[in-house]
Structure formats: C-alpha cells, structure tokens
Design a protein around this motif. Structure first.
Motif, PDB file in Angstrom:
ATOM      1  N   GLN A  84     -96.863 -33.768  82.462  1.00  0.00           N
ATOM      2  CA  GLN A  84     -95.864 -33.626  81.398  1.00  0.00           C
ATOM      3  C   GLN A  84     -96.398 -34.100  80.047  1.00  0.00           C
ATOM      4  O   GLN A  84     -96.017 -33.567  79.015  1.00  0.00           O
ATOM      5  CB  GLN A  84     -94.593 -34.396  81.758  1.00  0.00           C
ATOM      6  CG  GLN A  84     -93.844 -33.770  82.911  1.00  0.00           C
ATOM      7  CD  GLN A  84     -93.331 -32.396  82.546  1.00  0.00           C
ATOM      8  OE1 GLN A  84     -92.361 -32.264  81.808  1.00  0.00           O
ATOM      9  NE2 GLN A  84     -93.989 -31.356  83.029  1.00  0.00           N
ATOM     10  N   LYS A  93     -95.771 -34.166  74.484  1.00  0.00           N
ATOM     11  CA  LYS A  93     -95.291 -33.503  75.699  1.00  0.00           C
ATOM     12  C   LYS A  93     -95.924 -32.124  75.829  1.00  0.00           C
ATOM     13  O   LYS A  93     -96.201 -31.452  74.852  1.00  0.00           O
ATOM     14  CB  LYS A  93     -93.763 -33.370  75.652  1.00  0.00           C
ATOM     15  CG  LYS A  93     -93.162 -32.901  76.971  1.00  0.00           C
ATOM     16  CD  LYS A  93     -91.663 -33.100  76.940  1.00  0.00           C
ATOM     17  CE  LYS A  93     -90.922 -32.709  78.172  1.00  0.00           C
ATOM     18  NZ  LYS A  93     -91.534 -32.144  79.275  1.00  0.00           N
ATOM     19  N   TYR A  96     -95.086 -26.386  77.983  1.00  0.00           N
ATOM     20  CA  TYR A  96     -94.379 -25.551  78.937  1.00  0.00           C
ATOM     21  C   TYR A  96     -93.689 -26.364  80.013  1.00  0.00           C
ATOM     22  O   TYR A  96     -94.047 -27.501  80.273  1.00  0.00           O
ATOM     23  CB  TYR A  96     -95.360 -24.542  79.568  1.00  0.00           C
ATOM     24  CG  TYR A  96     -96.040 -23.733  78.501  1.00  0.00           C
ATOM     25  CD1 TYR A  96     -95.333 -22.799  77.759  1.00  0.00           C
ATOM     26  CD2 TYR A  96     -97.377 -23.924  78.192  1.00  0.00           C
ATOM     27  CE1 TYR A  96     -95.934 -22.075  76.750  1.00  0.00           C
ATOM     28  CE2 TYR A  96     -97.994 -23.203  77.190  1.00  0.00           C
ATOM     29  CZ  TYR A  96     -97.266 -22.272  76.469  1.00  0.00           C
ATOM     30  OH  TYR A  96     -97.855 -21.563  75.477  1.00  0.00           O
ATOM     31  N   GLN A  97     -92.698 -25.751  80.627  1.00  0.00           N
ATOM     32  CA  GLN A  97     -91.925 -26.376  81.689  1.00  0.00           C
ATOM     33  C   GLN A  97     -92.750 -26.500  82.974  1.00  0.00           C
ATOM     34  O   GLN A  97     -93.776 -25.857  83.126  1.00  0.00           O
ATOM     35  CB  GLN A  97     -90.674 -25.535  81.981  1.00  0.00           C
ATOM     36  CG  GLN A  97     -89.723 -25.415  80.815  1.00  0.00           C
ATOM     37  CD  GLN A  97     -89.079 -26.741  80.473  1.00  0.00           C
ATOM     38  OE1 GLN A  97     -88.673 -27.483  81.343  1.00  0.00           O
ATOM     39  NE2 GLN A  97     -88.994 -27.046  79.193  1.00  0.00           N
ATOM     40  N   SER A 100     -92.172 -23.031  88.558  1.00  0.00           N
ATOM     41  CA  SER A 100     -91.280 -22.858  89.703  1.00  0.00           C
ATOM     42  C   SER A 100     -92.094 -22.281  90.852  1.00  0.00           C
ATOM     43  O   SER A 100     -92.990 -21.461  90.633  1.00  0.00           O
ATOM     44  CB  SER A 100     -90.153 -21.891  89.356  1.00  0.00           C
ATOM     45  OG  SER A 100     -89.399 -22.381  88.280  1.00  0.00           O
ATOM     46  N   SER A 112     -94.849 -19.547  85.943  1.00  0.00           N
ATOM     47  CA  SER A 112     -95.005 -20.521  84.873  1.00  0.00           C
ATOM     48  C   SER A 112     -94.963 -19.844  83.508  1.00  0.00           C
ATOM     49  O   SER A 112     -95.186 -18.643  83.384  1.00  0.00           O
ATOM     50  CB  SER A 112     -96.308 -21.309  85.037  1.00  0.00           C
ATOM     51  OG  SER A 112     -97.409 -20.459  85.015  1.00  0.00           O
ATOM     52  N   ASP A 113     -94.664 -20.660  82.503  1.00  0.00           N
ATOM     53  CA  ASP A 113     -94.648 -20.185  81.122  1.00  0.00           C
ATOM     54  C   ASP A 113     -96.072 -20.049  80.614  1.00  0.00           C
ATOM     55  O   ASP A 113     -96.944 -20.841  80.958  1.00  0.00           O
ATOM     56  CB  ASP A 113     -93.906 -21.175  80.216  1.00  0.00           C
ATOM     57  CG  ASP A 113     -92.430 -21.282  80.539  1.00  0.00           C
ATOM     58  OD1 ASP A 113     -91.870 -20.328  81.097  1.00  0.00           O
ATOM     59  OD2 ASP A 113     -91.838 -22.333  80.234  1.00  0.00           O
TER      60      ASP A 113
END
Length: 196
Positions: A84, A93, A96-97, A100, A112-113
C-alpha cells in the motif's frame, strides 16, 4: 559459561523474531473459494495485509482443499501484490487499489488497475504451478475503448478498438507473439510490465 548463556539468548531472540515474521499478515482483505485443481473440492485464495509494517505489504495465499475438509498451502508470496505504501514512493500511497481475485472455470483471475483502465491476469494450475495463460487489458481515452488480449497459450495478441459508448469496432488487429514458456505466478512481477 557467559558465552553459552549469550548464545542461548541470541538463539531465543532469533526464534521469537522468526515466529513474529510468520504471523505478521493478520488482516484478511480478501477470500475466494472455488476449484482450482479440478478435483471437485473447494480451494481458497486469501489476501492478507501486514498493518504493522510501514509499507503495509500484502500476501497472496492459495490453499488446496482436501477430502478431510482441511487445506494445504500450495502458494504463498508477499511479492505478487504491490504494498500500500511502496518503499520507492517514500511514504506516498500506491496509485492503485488492491487487486481482486476470482476463481472462474478452474482458473485464478487477478483483476487490477492500470493507467487508464484495468487488466485481468488469468492463471491455470498445471505441472504443480500456476501458469499465466491470458492477459486482458482494457483502457479508454476521450474517444475509444481499447481491449488487448494476450493469449499466451495460442501465441496471439488481439487488439480491438471500439468507439466510446458504442459497440462499433473502429479497428481490430491480430498478431503473433512469441512465448518461450508460460510465466509462473511466482515470477509474475518480472512479466507484469510486459503487458502494460
């Protein structure tokens, strides 16, 4: 005698430290169930987070279900998912998230992003490894949506460009790609940038 006591204390500290290292990923951020190895038994994909570390790394674990309803770990790595707060970003940070993960048709799918869109990385369990068999990348700009599929098994890259807000294909391109061997999940970071 003092040297022996010091050595024993040193070994005890190493043992405590190694136990802490093994249990630091305590926050579960994702879990999926499905059959990955085609044995009819549910397997699990678990993503955990180490909130005690300043970079907040994430660990991916894949566990195969057994007939006795227990699980055995077949893959575990904290090098697949970007932390993160990556150390190279110096406290900033990640852009990207957290990706999943899904289990679909006996494959592991990581979504993913990426800059301007998202990507899917599809892995199939074969020869005791999770092999990357397909990458689907979708990006958009002000005018178009571009979907690029890398079929690593067939050795074909297909790029389809559609007008934004329409299913009308503006351009389609297919080309052969050379794949010496299918990338494995444990080597994923080496290959990820090839498909961006």
């Amino acid at each position: 005698m003092k040297k022996i006591v010091l050595v024993l204390l040193f070994l005890a500290q190493i043992n405590v430290y190694s136990q802490q290292e093994n249990t630091k990923f305590t926050v579960k951020v994702g879990k999926e169930e499905g059959d990955l190895n085609d044995d009819g038994i549910k397997d699990q994909v678990i993503v955990t987070m180490d909130t005690a570390s300043i970079t907040i790394p994430l660990k991916l674990e894949i566990l195969f279900g057994r007939r006795d309803k227990k699980f055995r770990t077949v893959f575990s790595s904290s090098n697949i998912i970007e932390p993160q707060y990556p150390s190279e970003e110096k406290g900033k940070k990640a852009d990207y998230q957290i990706p999943s993960f899904f289990i679909e048709r006996r494959t592991l799918v990581m979504m993913s992003d990426i800059p301007g869109g998202h990507s899917q990385y599809i892995f199939k369990y074969k020869n005791e490894n999770f092999e990357l068999i397909k990458v689907i990348k979708m990006t958009k700009d002000d005018k178009n949506i571009v979907e690029t599929e890398f079929n690593l098994v067939a050795g074909i890259q297909t790029t389809v460009t559609k007008a934004l807000g329409s299913e009308k294909v503006v351009k389609e391109d297919k080309q052969a790609i050379k794949v010496k061997e299918l990338p494995k999940l444990q080597d994923f970071k080496k290959y990820e940038k090839e498909f961006l």
